[in-house]
Enzyme design. Structure first.
Site, PDB file in Angstrom:
ATOM      1  N   HIS A  84       0.845  -1.198   0.000  1.00  0.00           N
ATOM      2  CA  HIS A  84       0.000   0.000   0.000  1.00  0.00           C
ATOM      3  C   HIS A  84       0.874   1.240   0.000  1.00  0.00           C
ATOM      4  O   HIS A  84       1.803   1.359   0.804  1.00  0.00           O
ATOM      5  CB  HIS A  84      -0.911   0.011   1.235  1.00  0.00           C
ATOM      6  CG  HIS A  84      -1.766   1.241   1.342  1.00  0.00           C
ATOM      7  ND1 HIS A  84      -1.728   2.082   2.426  1.00  0.00           N
ATOM      8  CD2 HIS A  84      -2.676   1.778   0.477  1.00  0.00           C
ATOM      9  CE1 HIS A  84      -2.579   3.078   2.240  1.00  0.00           C
ATOM     10  NE2 HIS A  84      -3.167   2.915   1.076  1.00  0.00           N
ATOM     11  N   SER A  85       0.602   2.142  -0.945  1.00  0.00           N
ATOM     12  CA  SER A  85       1.177   3.476  -0.946  1.00  0.00           C
ATOM     13  C   SER A  85       2.706   3.447  -0.963  1.00  0.00           C
ATOM     14  O   SER A  85       3.307   2.893  -1.889  1.00  0.00           O
ATOM     15  CB  SER A  85       0.632   4.245   0.267  1.00  0.00           C
ATOM     16  OG  SER A  85       0.888   5.622   0.156  1.00  0.00           O
ATOM     17  N   GLN A  86       3.353   4.009   0.049  1.00  0.00           N
ATOM     18  CA  GLN A  86       4.812   4.069   0.115  1.00  0.00           C
ATOM     19  C   GLN A  86       5.446   2.696  -0.008  1.00  0.00           C
ATOM     20  O   GLN A  86       6.596   2.560  -0.437  1.00  0.00           O
ATOM     21  CB  GLN A  86       5.231   4.725   1.436  1.00  0.00           C
ATOM     22  CG  GLN A  86       6.722   4.818   1.662  1.00  0.00           C
ATOM     23  CD  GLN A  86       7.121   4.362   3.065  1.00  0.00           C
ATOM     24  OE1 GLN A  86       6.273   3.942   3.856  1.00  0.00           O
ATOM     25  NE2 GLN A  86       8.396   4.441   3.369  1.00  0.00           N
ATOM     26  N   GLY A 146       4.575   0.439  -2.108  1.00  0.00           N
ATOM     27  CA  GLY A 146       4.473  -0.063  -3.470  1.00  0.00           C
ATOM     28  C   GLY A 146       5.792  -0.520  -4.064  1.00  0.00           C
ATOM     29  O   GLY A 146       5.885  -1.621  -4.628  1.00  0.00           O
ATOM     30  N   HIS A 180      -7.745   6.967  -0.030  1.00  0.00           N
ATOM     31  CA  HIS A 180      -6.464   6.260  -0.067  1.00  0.00           C
ATOM     32  C   HIS A 180      -6.401   5.122   0.950  1.00  0.00           C
ATOM     33  O   HIS A 180      -5.776   4.099   0.698  1.00  0.00           O
ATOM     34  CB  HIS A 180      -5.338   7.260   0.191  1.00  0.00           C
ATOM     35  CG  HIS A 180      -3.965   6.711   0.024  1.00  0.00           C
ATOM     36  ND1 HIS A 180      -3.536   6.094  -1.140  1.00  0.00           N
ATOM     37  CD2 HIS A 180      -2.895   6.689   0.882  1.00  0.00           C
ATOM     38  CE1 HIS A 180      -2.268   5.723  -0.999  1.00  0.00           C
ATOM     39  NE2 HIS A 180      -1.870   6.066   0.216  1.00  0.00           N
TER      40      HIS A 180
END
Length: 359
Positions: A189-191, A193, A327
């Protein structure tokens, strides 16, 4: 006895473990310490129904709490995946949460302000056009004292400011974890990735699939005045490109005009683009929600992956009848509906990785 504590039923668990991977000893004689290790929680269901475990990696400012429960006390994804017969590993990034942080080794930390968290993650008051569609956060209040919102705000922690350093630490510890688990599905998730791309690039035989929820992006700088690559597109660390790319400046960029009005223009690779052969053949799901700030630019990440020969499924939740998510989709009111979409995708791709042997 009456209680307001949101207890979660754990009757699906057969075994659980808590352990650390990676890390090294540092310091001077008599003042040695262990640093850069990664805290991991493991949960095995009573009946394992799937050949590959799922390793969940949280994003910036987050911890494994993201996967364990929602701020209003509903079932989190860890328990839900477990209830569907998946063995689940939760990895807490080095120098974060329960993974030891040593300032003399890791440098300073930063954190999200309460105001930024509310604007970006929990309200419909962000500064991007899709924000106004956000309706799935589990409370409507923007008051930091609201009980549900405060649970989320209280869960936030400090993190390292350098994405490159976080990627270096997780790449080292993550490879050790994969050697223990055998082939696994990486849910990022997010950072986090880039952790999926880097681990699949480093040891593709141990990655049975990647579910990338709004991974770090856009792939190159959002500054449209300078066509100069400062990273490797989908990661800040080098990848096994063919032909070899030794420095980011070797990547030549072009501007891609947004195909839709409320999406952003952005830099992608010039053709012919270097390929990422280690990621070819790994089932990949790239997912973005309707009202997240990522809705503006995750098409650029998808475009660059395709350019590098990395086939994947790019899923916008609203195109599957799932509307109004931000998000932090794993915490929102319809979090299990989104989990079902992921689980159905995983089931459809299990057979394609049948040659990999789990331990």
């Amino acid at each position: 006895m009456k209680s307001n504590i949101p207890f979660v039923d754990q009757d699906k668990i057969s075994k659980k473990a808590i352990f650390y991977v990676g890390g090294h000893y540092s310091g001077t004689q008599g003042k040695t310490h262990c640093c850069d290790q990664m805290y991991v929680e493991a949960y095995v269901p009573k009946t394992v129904c799937h050949p590959y475990p799922v390793i969940m990696f949280h994003g910036a400012g987050q911890t494994n709490v993201n996967w364990l429960a929602t701020p209003d006390g509903r079932m989190g994804w860890a328990d839900y995946f477990l209830s569907k017969g998946y063995t689940v590993y939760l990895a807490e990034q080095p120098a974060r949460g329960r993974s030891a942080y040593h300032p003399e080794e890791n440098g300073r930390q930063i954190y999200h302000s309460v105001e930024a968290l509310i604007s970006r993650f929990t309200s419909n008051q962000g500064n991007w056009p899709q924000s106004k569609k956000h309706i799935q956060w589990p409370c409507e209040s923007t008051d930091p004292e609201d009980p549900v919102l405060k649970q989320f705000l209280a869960s936030q922690v400090e993190y390292l400011p350098s994405n490159k350093e976080s990627q270096r630490l997780v790449l080292a510890a993550g490879q050790e974890l994969l050697k223990m688990t055998g082939p696994a599905i990486l849910l990022t998730h997010s950072q986090a990735g880039p952790f999926g791309w880097l681990l699949a690039d480093a040891c593709p035989e141990l990655v049975a699939g990647i579910v990338a929820l709004e991974p770090s992006g856009p792939p190159f700088s959002p500054d449209l005045t300078e066509a100069k690559a400062k990273n490797y597109g989908i990661a800040d660390l080098p990848l096994h490109f063919e032909p070899l790319v030794e420095r980011p400046e070797e990547l030549k960029l072009k501007l891609l005009k947004a195909p839709q009005e409320d999406w952003l223009d952005g830099w992608v690779l010039q053709e012919p683009a270097p390929q990422l052969p280690h990621l070819k053949g790994v089932p990949i799901l790239l997912m973005v929600s309707e009202s997240s700030y990522h809705a503006q630019y995750d098409h650029l990440t998808s475009y660059v992956l395709h350019q590098c020969g990395v086939e994947h499924d790019f899923v916008r939740l609203e195109e599957h009848g799932i509307y109004g998510n931000g998000h932090m989709m794993m915490l929102e009111k319809n979090n299990l509906q989104i989990a079902d979409l992921i689980l159905n995708w995983l089931s459809a791709h299990e057979k394609s990785q049948s040659g990999k042997t789990s331990v």
